[in-house]
Design a protein around this motif. Structure first.
Motif, PDB file in Angstrom:
ATOM      1  N   LYS A  15       0.201   6.847  15.239  1.00 24.56           N
ATOM      2  CA  LYS A  15       1.496   6.867  14.754  1.00 24.56           C
ATOM      3  C   LYS A  15       2.707   8.046  16.260  1.00 24.56           C
ATOM      4  CE  LYS A  15       4.907   8.699  11.379  1.00 24.56           C
ATOM      5  NZ  LYS A  15       4.308   8.936   9.558  1.00 24.56           N
ATOM      6  N   TYR A  61       3.559   6.142  18.984  1.00 25.47           N
ATOM      7  CA  TYR A  61       4.950   5.351  18.474  1.00 25.47           C
ATOM      8  C   TYR A  61       6.099   6.251  18.699  1.00 25.47           C
ATOM      9  CZ  TYR A  61       8.855   2.695  16.425  1.00 25.47           C
ATOM     10  OH  TYR A  61       9.796   2.668  15.973  1.00 25.47           O
ATOM     11  N   HIS A  98       7.545  -1.263  19.191  1.00 22.09           N
ATOM     12  CA  HIS A  98       7.344  -1.701  18.060  1.00 22.09           C
ATOM     13  C   HIS A  98       6.626  -2.720  17.124  1.00 22.09           C
ATOM     14  CE1 HIS A  98       9.453  -1.507  13.773  1.00 22.09           C
ATOM     15  NE2 HIS A  98       9.675  -3.029  13.885  1.00 22.09           N
ATOM     16  N   ASN A  99       6.759  -3.546  17.687  1.00 24.34           N
ATOM     17  CA  ASN A  99       6.060  -4.914  18.049  1.00 24.34           C
ATOM     18  C   ASN A  99       4.415  -4.376  17.415  1.00 24.34           C
ATOM     19  OD1 ASN A  99       7.730  -6.598  16.974  1.00 24.34           O
ATOM     20  ND2 ASN A  99       7.381  -7.738  18.928  1.00 24.34           N
ATOM     21  N   TYR A 115       2.944  -0.875  17.382  1.00 23.69           N
ATOM     22  CA  TYR A 115       3.063  -0.427  16.123  1.00 23.69           C
ATOM     23  C   TYR A 115       3.304  -0.458  14.673  1.00 23.69           C
ATOM     24  CZ  TYR A 115       3.949   3.689  12.538  1.00 23.69           C
ATOM     25  OH  TYR A 115       3.923   4.470  11.474  1.00 23.69           O
ATOM     26  N   GLU A 116       3.916  -1.689  14.510  1.00 20.12           N
ATOM     27  CA  GLU A 116       3.681  -2.800  12.970  1.00 20.12           C
ATOM     28  C   GLU A 116       2.358  -3.546  12.971  1.00 20.12           C
ATOM     29  OE1 GLU A 116       6.254  -6.290  12.318  1.00 20.12           O
ATOM     30  OE2 GLU A 116       7.610  -4.570  12.288  1.00 20.12           O
ATOM     31  N   THR A 117       2.073  -3.995  14.233  1.00 20.12           N
ATOM     32  CA  THR A 117       0.486  -4.098  14.039  1.00 20.12           C
ATOM     33  C   THR A 117      -0.623  -3.605  13.516  1.00 20.12           C
ATOM     34  OG1 THR A 117       1.129  -5.602  14.930  1.00 20.12           O
ATOM     35  CG2 THR A 117      -1.215  -5.649  14.556  1.00 20.12           C
ATOM     36  N   SER A 127      -0.423  -0.082  12.922  1.00 23.58           N
ATOM     37  CA  SER A 127      -0.517   0.957  11.955  1.00 23.58           C
ATOM     38  C   SER A 127      -0.941   0.466  10.003  1.00 23.58           C
ATOM     39  CB  SER A 127       1.166   1.443  11.734  1.00 23.58           C
ATOM     40  OG  SER A 127       2.009   0.291  11.449  1.00 23.58           O
ATOM     41  N   ASP A 128      -0.641  -1.135  10.048  1.00 21.94           N
ATOM     42  CA  ASP A 128      -1.506  -1.455   9.398  1.00 21.94           C
ATOM     43  C   ASP A 128      -2.990  -2.020   9.151  1.00 21.94           C
ATOM     44  OD1 ASP A 128      -1.223  -2.973   6.433  1.00 21.94           O
ATOM     45  OD2 ASP A 128      -0.386  -5.062   7.709  1.00 21.94           O
TER      46      ASP A 128
END
Length: 105
Positions: free
Chosen positions: A23, A26, A50-51, A53-55, A57-58
């Motif tokens: 985080k 990012y 962003h892509n 981080y999206e992947t 972070s989950d």
């Protein structure tokens, strides 16, 4: 920026980075590459960041992504973890026994 490496390389973190480290990376990169705050960025770098981080972070998406990179191959699944003589299937290994032949009739 425009590196098309792994998501870890995009965020400039190591593979074992915690959620807080991801985080923070990012947020720092978003400040640098967001099109509203940087006149030199066209937004493509930010979308890539962003892509990533999206992947990452989950937890579920990160686990699948790690498997797609080859991290985790050879790790046992199910009860037979670590037992080479186990009848349970493991990732990256061929089954030595089959369900049809293990049945007691």
């Amino acid at each position: 920026m425009r590196k098309s490496g792994s998501f870890y390389e995009v965020l400039r973190v190591n593979r074992h980075a915690s959620a807080l480290e991801i985080k923070a990376a990012y947020r720092n990169l978003a400040k640098l590459y967001h099109p509203d705050s940087s006149s030199k960025s066209d937004g493509g770098d930010f979308i890539q960041i962003h892509n990533a981080y999206e992947t990452l972070s989950d937890p579920a998406a990160r686990a699948l992504y790690d498997l797609s990179l080859g991290f985790g191959i050879g790790i046992g699944i199910g009860i037979g973890i670590g037992d080479p003589n186990s009848s349970f299937y493991t990732v990256g290994r061929r089954p030595t026994r089959r369900w049809e032949t293990d049945q007691c009739w």
